[in-house]
Design a protein around this motif. Structure first.
Motif, PDB file in Angstrom:
ATOM      1  N   PHE A 312       0.837  -1.196   0.000  1.00 59.89           N
ATOM      2  CA  PHE A 312       0.000   0.000   0.000  1.00 59.89           C
ATOM      3  C   PHE A 312       0.874   1.247   0.000  1.00 59.89           C
ATOM      4  O   PHE A 312       1.931   1.282   0.630  1.00 59.89           O
ATOM      5  CB  PHE A 312      -0.913   0.028   1.238  1.00 59.89           C
ATOM      6  CG  PHE A 312      -1.973  -1.037   1.231  1.00 59.89           C
ATOM      7  CD1 PHE A 312      -3.225  -0.777   0.720  1.00 59.89           C
ATOM      8  CD2 PHE A 312      -1.705  -2.296   1.728  1.00 59.89           C
ATOM      9  CE1 PHE A 312      -4.208  -1.750   0.707  1.00 59.89           C
ATOM     10  CE2 PHE A 312      -2.670  -3.282   1.724  1.00 59.89           C
ATOM     11  CZ  PHE A 312      -3.927  -3.005   1.209  1.00 59.89           C
ATOM     12  N   THR A 313       0.394   2.262  -0.695  1.00 60.50           N
ATOM     13  CA  THR A 313       1.090   3.542  -0.720  1.00 60.50           C
ATOM     14  C   THR A 313       0.590   4.428   0.420  1.00 60.50           C
ATOM     15  O   THR A 313      -0.527   4.254   0.918  1.00 60.50           O
ATOM     16  CB  THR A 313       0.868   4.265  -2.050  1.00 60.50           C
ATOM     17  OG1 THR A 313      -0.531   4.574  -2.194  1.00 60.50           O
ATOM     18  CG2 THR A 313       1.333   3.407  -3.217  1.00 60.50           C
ATOM     19  N   LYS A 314       1.402   5.390   0.793  1.00 62.90           N
ATOM     20  CA  LYS A 314       0.991   6.340   1.824  1.00 62.90           C
ATOM     21  C   LYS A 314      -0.014   7.346   1.278  1.00 62.90           C
ATOM     22  O   LYS A 314      -0.894   7.804   2.005  1.00 62.90           O
ATOM     23  CB  LYS A 314       2.218   7.074   2.367  1.00 62.90           C
ATOM     24  CG  LYS A 314       3.161   6.197   3.173  1.00 62.90           C
ATOM     25  CD  LYS A 314       4.339   6.997   3.696  1.00 62.90           C
ATOM     26  CE  LYS A 314       5.276   6.113   4.523  1.00 62.90           C
ATOM     27  NZ  LYS A 314       6.451   6.874   5.020  1.00 62.90           N
ATOM     28  N   THR A 315       0.128   7.704   0.037  1.00 60.55           N
ATOM     29  CA  THR A 315      -0.767   8.698  -0.559  1.00 60.55           C
ATOM     30  C   THR A 315      -2.061   8.052  -1.034  1.00 60.55           C
ATOM     31  O   THR A 315      -2.094   6.868  -1.374  1.00 60.55           O
ATOM     32  CB  THR A 315      -0.081   9.395  -1.749  1.00 60.55           C
ATOM     33  OG1 THR A 315      -0.959  10.392  -2.275  1.00 60.55           O
ATOM     34  CG2 THR A 315       0.251   8.402  -2.848  1.00 60.55           C
ATOM     35  N   VAL A 316      -3.124   8.849  -1.020  1.00 65.00           N
ATOM     36  CA  VAL A 316      -4.398   8.409  -1.597  1.00 65.00           C
ATOM     37  C   VAL A 316      -4.732   9.223  -2.848  1.00 65.00           C
ATOM     38  O   VAL A 316      -5.734   8.941  -3.507  1.00 65.00           O
ATOM     39  CB  VAL A 316      -5.546   8.529  -0.572  1.00 65.00           C
ATOM     40  CG1 VAL A 316      -5.323   7.602   0.600  1.00 65.00           C
ATOM     41  CG2 VAL A 316      -5.705   9.968  -0.090  1.00 65.00           C
ATOM     42  N   ASN A 317      -3.907  10.204  -3.153  1.00 67.40           N
ATOM     43  CA  ASN A 317      -4.116  10.994  -4.360  1.00 67.40           C
ATOM     44  C   ASN A 317      -3.888  10.130  -5.596  1.00 67.40           C
ATOM     45  O   ASN A 317      -2.884   9.420  -5.695  1.00 67.40           O
ATOM     46  CB  ASN A 317      -3.150  12.188  -4.356  1.00 67.40           C
ATOM     47  CG  ASN A 317      -3.310  13.070  -5.579  1.00 67.40           C
ATOM     48  OD1 ASN A 317      -2.667  12.854  -6.595  1.00 67.40           O
ATOM     49  ND2 ASN A 317      -4.175  14.070  -5.472  1.00 67.40           N
TER      50      ASN A 317
END
Length: 373
Positions: A312-317
């Motif tokens: 999973f990435t930290k960003t949700v953009n």
């Protein structure tokens, strides 16, 4: 004309204008009370401005003007009663009592409406909640206070409120049957405001329906979405009561889930590639290592040895997510090449038996007779 003068003279002699002092006294009391109230409110406003909370800042401005008006009107009504009683004689003043009750009710409703307006403005300026929700709640409160004030006024005027409510209930039932879709949309909008599955600016989608886009407006009857190809989508609020609504805008992380295949001749390098890819993901600044992170050999494919990446990435953009995903995949390619391996292509290998190939070659040699000819 002479009779009018005689009436005025007799009135003057009868009343002796003693009531004037009472009127002047009431007016003076009003002026003193208004001055004291004005000074008191000024001090209270100054104290409220020094506090951290903003709610006391809206209380005193909301009640200042209405109570100032009441301070003048209430004694004025008694002064009017004195004037009428001493000038017109035996005249019924029951209507004046009714006017006093109406003034009090009006002032109370005025204060409540000013409180709602000020509180609405404070919440909007704080920007802690959706403006549409704040405006809607403000409209609902204003409507409730106005209805309560109207019922109180009707009761003061002698109108049977219970009978009115009964008639209104029957009429509401008829209207409800006639406009059930409109009411279902209205209550659907109310549930959106209370449950808050989404707000203006959120990206929402429904797996049950072909509904997906960014919320632009939450109305009383329908919600307006803007699809990703910039078309407006008008959805009745009752729809959201019957479908599953997904709100990707509230996700905590975005997932990277990819399967990568190595060539079969690179089987001995699979373990080292997996270890290095895992270490790369753990050290990557944009990967959320507190969430699930898996890099494992997964299956024997028809033309490749497959391992998968689950992280999973930290960003949700959305745009930033794809840049992070691109960086991760490019680093995976680099790790594979560092180990002398490569990503498998859809290929097919044909194995032939050497004995069968020899027999086939012999069969193609012509016999001596054919050679002599």
């Amino acid at each position: 004309m002479q009779s009018l003068l005689q009436w005025w003279q007799s009135l003057h002699e009868a009343a002796a204008w003693e009531w004037i002092s009472d009127v002047v006294t009431l007016t003076g009391i009003s002026a003193i009370a208004w001055t004291v109230w004005h000074v008191l409110v000024g001090r209270l406003k100054a104290l409220a401005e020094k506090t951290i909370t903003r709610w006391d800042d809206i209380l005193w401005p909301a009640i200042d003007t209405p109570l100032s008006v009441l301070i003048w009107l209430w004694p004025a009504s008694h002064s009017l009663e004195i004037v009428i009683d001493n000038t017109l004689g035996n005249v019924s003043l029951s209507w004046l009592t009714l006017v006093q009750d109406l003034v009090v009710i009006w002032v109370i409703i005025w204060v409540l409406l000013r409180l709602v307006n000020s509180g609405e403005q404070v919440m909007i300026e704080a920007s802690k909640r959706d403006h549409t929700t704040i405006n809607t709640l403000g409209n609902v409160l204003r409507a409730l206070f106005v209805c309560a004030g109207a019922l109180s006024l009707l009761k003061s005027l002698g109108v049977s409120v219970s009978g009115l409510l009964t008639v209104g209930g029957v009429g509401g039932l008829i209207v409800g049957f006639a406009a059930k879709d409109l009411l279902s949309n209205f209550f659907g909008g109310v549930m959106i405001y209370f449950d808050r599955p989404f707000k203006v600016g959120d990206w929402v989608r429904s797996p049950d329906r072909n509904i997906e886009g960014t919320v632009e407006k939450i109305g009383i009857r329908m919600t307006v979405l803007r699809t990703f190809d910039l078309r407006p989508l008008y959805v009745p609020n009752s729809v959201f009561s019957n479908v599953v609504v997904e709100n990707p805008s509230r996700m905590l992380n975005r997932r990277i889930y990819e399967t990568i295949g190595l060539r079969y001749q690179d089987a001995d390098k699979m373990s080292a590639v997996i270890d290095d890819v895992y270490a790369m993901l753990e050290a990557h600044p944009d990967i959320e290592t507190r969430q699930t992170l898996i890099v494992n050999f997964n299956s024997f494919g028809p033309h490749s040895l497959d391992f998968f990446i689950y992280t999973f990435t930290k960003t949700v953009n959305w745009q930033r997510y794809h840049r992070v995903k691109q960086d991760v995949l490019l680093q995976v390619i680099g790790i594979i090449h560092q180990h002398g391996a490569d990503i498998a292509l859809p290929t097919r290998t044909l194995h032939m038996d050497s004995s069968l190939m020899a027999q086939g070659a012999d069969a193609m040699v012509p016999p001596p007779e054919a050679q002599a000819r």
